[in-house]
Design an enzyme around this catalytic site. Structure first.
Site, PDB file in Angstrom:
ATOM      1  CG  HIS A  19     -20.393 -14.537   3.268  1.00  0.00           C
ATOM      2  ND1 HIS A  19     -21.148 -13.428   3.536  1.00  0.00           N
ATOM      3  CD2 HIS A  19     -20.832 -15.512   4.098  1.00  0.00           C
ATOM      4  CE1 HIS A  19     -22.021 -13.711   4.501  1.00  0.00           C
ATOM      5  NE2 HIS A  19     -21.837 -14.967   4.857  1.00  0.00           N
ATOM      6  CD  GLU A  50     -19.248 -11.499  -1.299  1.00  0.00           C
ATOM      7  OE1 GLU A  50     -19.195 -12.623  -0.752  1.00  0.00           O
ATOM      8  OE2 GLU A  50     -20.273 -10.799  -1.310  1.00  0.00           O
ATOM      9  CB  CYS A  95     -23.708  -9.643   3.308  1.00  0.00           C
ATOM     10  SG  CYS A  95     -22.114 -10.118   3.974  1.00  0.00           S
ATOM     11  CB  CYS A 111     -18.833  -9.402   1.866  1.00  0.00           C
ATOM     12  SG  CYS A 111     -18.731 -11.101   2.442  1.00  0.00           S
TER      13      CYS A 111
HETATM   14 ZN   LIG Z   1     -20.920 -11.639   2.807  1.00  0.00          ZN
END
Ligand SMILES: [Zn+2]
Length: 145
Positions: A52, A54, A78, A87
């Site tokens: 993702h 991040e 998330c 994350c």
């Molecule tokens: Zn994430």
């Protein structure tokens, strides 16, 4: 550069996520060293199962020392372990990051404020809503609600 400028830089990153990130929303992230006010990492959401935004940005500063980092991310990190680890937990556990600017809260019911709670409980300062108009214009088309 000011906070708005950094969030708009994250928004520019998020455009690079398409179309590979789908069905995940296109998210962008930049990390700023508060001592120099310079961007030290930029990331965006990769194909499903890969980083993702991040995690993509954090990967770039792996093993590097910083006093005080600020993260700017276009969508709430998330909070659940899906195809990749959460994350919000990775950020919460990173002692270099002190402030997180989130533009838009994730409407996904699996998240929807829970990512923010994880960050706040870990002692981080969290700001929500920066550049939300600009980010919403772009991201709303891709959020599944
Ligand atoms: Zn994430």
């Amino acid at each position: 550069m000011h906070d708005e400028g950094f969030m708009l830089a994250a928004l520019r990153q998020s455009r690079k996520a398409l179309p590979e990130c789908l069905p995940n929303p296109p998210v962008g992230c930049v990390i700023v060293d508060a001592d120099t006010e310079e961007i030290v990492a930029e990331g965006y959401t990769r194909a499903p199962g890969k980083h993702h935004a991040e995690a993509d940005a954090l990967y770039q500063i792996q093993g590097k020392a910083f006093n005080f980092l600020k993260m700017y991310v276009t969508l709430e990190p998330c909070s659940f372990h899906g195809r990749t680890p959460a994350c919000a937990l990775a950020i919460a556990q990173d002692s270099r990051i002190h402030e997180i600017y989130v533009s838009v809260v994730d409407p996904d019911p699996r998240n929807n404020g829970q990512g923010l709670n994880i960050l706040k409980k870990s002692g981080k300062t969290v700001y929500v809503g920066l550049c939300a108009h600009e980010v919403n214009l772009f991201i709303n088309q891709y959020l599944l609600t």
